[in-house]
Design an enzyme around this catalytic site. Structure first.
Site, mmCIF file in Angstrom:
data_model
loop_
_atom_site.group_PDB
_atom_site.id
_atom_site.type_symbol
_atom_site.label_atom_id
_atom_site.label_comp_id
_atom_site.label_asym_id
_atom_site.label_seq_id
_atom_site.Cartn_x
_atom_site.Cartn_y
_atom_site.Cartn_z
ATOM 1 N N ASP A 255 -37.779 85.081 38.255
ATOM 2 C CA ASP A 255 -37.713 86.217 39.151
ATOM 3 C C ASP A 255 -37.339 87.401 38.262
ATOM 4 O O ASP A 255 -36.975 87.228 37.098
ATOM 5 C CB ASP A 255 -36.681 85.964 40.256
ATOM 6 C CG ASP A 255 -36.890 86.918 41.414
ATOM 7 O OD1 ASP A 255 -36.467 86.594 42.530
ATOM 8 O OD2 ASP A 255 -37.502 87.992 41.208
HETATM 9 C C1 GLC Z 1 -37.705 90.530 43.385
HETATM 10 C C2 GLC Z 1 -37.880 89.314 44.262
HETATM 11 C C3 GLC Z 1 -39.131 88.529 43.994
HETATM 12 C C4 GLC Z 1 -40.236 89.505 43.649
HETATM 13 C C5 GLC Z 1 -39.883 90.124 42.313
HETATM 14 C C6 GLC Z 1 -40.891 91.205 41.906
HETATM 15 O O1 GLC Z 1 -36.387 90.585 42.914
HETATM 16 O O2 GLC Z 1 -36.780 88.400 44.313
HETATM 17 O O3 GLC Z 1 -39.438 87.771 45.163
HETATM 18 O O4 GLC Z 1 -41.481 88.832 43.573
HETATM 19 O O5 GLC Z 1 -38.581 90.694 42.296
HETATM 20 O O6 GLC Z 1 -40.793 92.306 42.757
#
Ligand code: GLC
Length: 731
Positions: A255
């Site tokens: 993430d």
């Molecule tokens: C965020 C989210 C994730 C998302 C990523 C990109 O923190 O937790 O679900 O795909 O960052 O935006």
């Protein structure tokens, strides 16, 4: 002729890694053999907010990612959390995944995935960062609206077709957040303490289904820890379970900001590092890409001989496999954006996901011709924005007010805002610019003038109101809605309440309101779909994908003090074990206000006694259970028949019952049909954490056939045979 022959003779066969006639693995190994260490290192971490560089020298393209899971997010600038200001990146906003789960319709899940994948392809994205399948453990969790409810069988059954539909466009789905992201509070550091039975029977199954049956091409690690190690580079979760046991051959990515250590990232199965030194939402260190854990620091460890370059080769191998499936696949379709068929799919999912919770004296559907007062901010607020990374810029978003006006005629529809929240913000609750008293007075006056009131409220994806990054701080409706509902009922008791949310909310007014609808963030066609239901043009068929407790403390996660939620000293203890949702309500005999699987129709259904094809089964058998379902009412409708199982004397404690199958069927008025489902006996196994494997006891089992987890219409029992049954090792 000579020229052609000469041309043919000189035309070189493409290098093996580019030769599409060769097997993928041959091409991949050839490419790896041509790449320098620096080129390999470059491929395994971000070059921008949402892309990785590929290998330009070899003509291996960049990989571009975008959020999902409800549609393709707007274009961002290269290196910060800013919208790029494009004018061609509006999309079809599909309903939130809780709505999809509430349809209990796997065919719709495949259609849903196709739409998102087609629009991602059109926007030249190679990975959509979704779907999310984390289990709904507490109604306060900020991201439950992005997930598929409290039951692993429901989430597993719905996620597989979503992935297949999406990936049919040559775009990778990215299953997230692996694993145990069941709260947003402290998400980036909380260590989840959960027993292995609950991990294997509740929290892993939907991920396992997405990988082993959905064949998902990417998986995203969660922010939190498991057993003290970050899930995004956790040897047990990634190397052992995901890659070894489940045979995942795709790419495991972080993430945004969930990597924290170079050696762990290198050794524990992380393949692509994205978003380090960001909070995943609003801020991040600029252009830090070469400082990423898997960038220069990893290269230095390899150059010093402390880590083997082969570790990087496996990461690159998986990335190249992803490229051959996506941006190096010349046969993938071209995609499309915001087509009528996409909008039709959005409307269909919304229609089938809306849940009719209560409908005294057939208050609904509303009769045409009378005056309808639509009251509440959620009747007009654009709800596809907000919520965090799943925010969308919808090309169309029909509001509930617009939908009702279109259906009943402007002259028959009054409106009053009733209450107002502040503007959406990911880090704090902004105050409302409106005076609450004057809004309330105006709403009361409007309600007085109407034959019926349609209150449209709920949560709104503002911060701490169903939003990523933190959780709700209360089970109650915000912005004074409960008091307003009471005031409106006092002047006009003919009121239906529509709750728009991704979570259960408290309903102190429940007994006084003749009709209640659980609606969702319904996306582009939401208002039209709500009008379809409220007018009776479409018969509601949604079923709750989560329990709605009467009180927060009736929910398992809130029955064991702060240690169980939101956690203490950085640890959150899942003390309820397996007893999440209806498993808790059934086993502890705590009635839910509205149970998992509940949903009314404008018609009624009759269930015959269930029948089995046999009375004794071997572990390798499949159970065939059937019954006759009848539509007893005067109009067509769909019913989701649910099949729960229980075991008579399990060696280890088990929930009172567990969902093992469901079947949604559409019947004409007066029609009857035999419903038949097949349940593998192996699905009755439980995970024995002392043996560390699945076990199936020789015992008596019962199938409970229900219209919800609490509305059981019939039961039938059978035995699992001796011999092989004892301690059978079920994969
Ligand atoms: C965020 C989210 C994730 C998302 C990523 C990109 O923190 O937790 O679900 O795909 O960052 O935006």
């Amino acid at each position: 002729m000579l020229a052609c022959a000469a041309l043919a003779a000189t035309a070189q066969a493409p290098a093996p890694y580019l030769d599409e006639s060769l097997p993928a693995d041959v091409r991949i190994e050839d490419a790896i053999g041509r790449m320098t260490l620096d080129e390999k290192i470059a491929m395994i971490h971000a070059q921008s907010k949402f892309s990785t560089p590929g290998c330009p020298r070899l003509g291996i393209p960049e990989i571009w990612m975008s959020d999902g899971p409800h549609g393709v997010r707007v274009e961002f600038t290269w290196d910060d959390w800013m919208w790029a200001g494009w004018t061609n990146d509006s999309c079809t906003a599909m309903p939130a995944l809780t709505c999809l789960a509430a349809t209990f319709n796997p065919d719709l899940a495949e259609r849903y995935g196709e739409v998102v994948g087609s629009e991602a392809r059109f926007r030249k994205k190679d990975i959509i960062l979704g779907p999310g399948v984390n289990i709904y453990r507490t109604p306060l969790s900020g991201r439950n609206f992005e997930y598929m409810g409290e039951d692993p069988h429901l989430a597993s059954t719905m996620v597989v077709p979503y992935i297949k539909g999406l990936q049919s466009n040559g775009v990778a789905a990215c299953l997230k957040h692996y694993v145990l992201n069941n709260q947003e509070h402290d998400r980036d550091r909380v260590n989840v303490v959960v027993d292995e039975r609950a991990l294997n029977e509740l929290y892993l199954p939907a991920f396992k289904a997405g990988v082993t049956r959905g064949k998902v091409w990417a998986v995203m690690g969660s922010y939190n820890k498991y057993r003290g190690t970050y899930c995004s580079h956790n040897d047990t979760l990634v190397n052992d379970i995901l890659k070894k046991q489940w045979g995942f051959d795709g790419v495991f990515i972080t993430d945004w900001g969930s990597a924290h250590d170079t050696r762990e990232a290198a050794l524990n199965g992380l393949d692509i590092e994205m978003g380090s030194w960001t909070n995943g939402l609003t801020w991040g260190e600029s252009n830090a890409y070469d400082n990423y854990y898997m960038a220069r620091p990893l290269r230095n460890l390899i150059a010093a001989g402390e880590l083997d370059e082969k570790l990087v080769d496996d990461k690159v191998r998986r990335i190249l496999r992803l490229c051959l499936r996506t941006n190096m696949n010349r046969n993938r379709p071209w995609g499309a954006m915001h087509t009528d068929s996409h909008l039709a799919a959005a409307r269909e999912v919304a229609r089938e996901g809306i849940v009719l919770l209560k409908n005294d004296k057939d208050f609904l559907p509303l009769k045409s011709g009378g005056k309808i007062a639509v009251i509440g901010e959620n009747a007009v607020k654009v709800l596809s924005i907000g919520g965090g990374s799943s925010e969308l810029k919808p090309k169309t978003e029909i509001s509930p007010l617009q939908g009702i006006r279109d259906r009943f005629g402007d002259e028959n529809v009054l409106f009053s805002l009733g209450y107002a929240s502040g503007a959406p913000d990911y880090s704090r609750e902004l105050p409302s610019p409106y005076d609450a008293d004057s809004l309330r007075e105006a709403a009361i006056a409007t309600a007085r003038m109407a034959d019926a009131v349609l209150f449209v409220g709920g949560l709104n994806k503002n911060f701490s109101q169903d939003c990523e990054g933190d959780d709700r701080t209360s089970f109650s409706l915000p912005f004074g809605q409960d008091a307003l509902i009471a005031d409106l009922l006092a002047v006009n008791p003919r009121m239906a309440v529509v709750i728009v949310s991704g979570n259960a909310v408290d309903m102190p007014w429940q007994a006084k309101v003749p009709a209640i609808i659980q609606s969702w963030y319904l996306g582009s066609m939401g208002g039209a779909a709500l009008a379809d239901i409220v007018s009776g043009d479409v018969n509601p068929s949604g079923k709750l994908p989560f329990s709605i407790p009467a009180r927060l403390e009736d929910c398992a996660a809130h029955a064991f003090g702060e240690r169980a939620y939101p956690g203490v000293n950085g640890n959150v203890h899942y003390d309820e074990g397996l007893l999440v949702g209806y498993r808790w309500h059934d086993t502890r005999r705590i009635a839910a206000r509205y149970p998992f699987g509940h949903g009314l129709s404008y018609t009624t259904f009759g269930y015959s006694a269930p029948r089995l094809d046999r009375k004794v089964y071997m572990p390798s058998d499949t159970i065939t259970v059937s019954l006759t379902l009848s539509n007893k009412g005067s109009r067509e409708g769909s019913e989701t028949v649910q099949f729960y199982t229980s075991q008579k004397k399990p060696r280890l404690p088990r929930p009172a019952k567990e969902l093992k199958s469901f079947c949604k069927t559409r019947l004409k008025a007066g029609e009857s049909r035999v419903i038949e489902v097949r349940i593998p006996v192996a699905d009755l196994a439980y995970y024995d954490d002392s043996l560390r494997r699945w076990v199936l006891d020789e015992d008596e089992f019962t199938i409970h056939v229900g219209a919800s987890s609490a509305d059981i219409r019939g039961k039938v029992s059978f035995r699992v045979a001796p011999g092989m049954a004892l301690n059978t090792d079920i994969q």
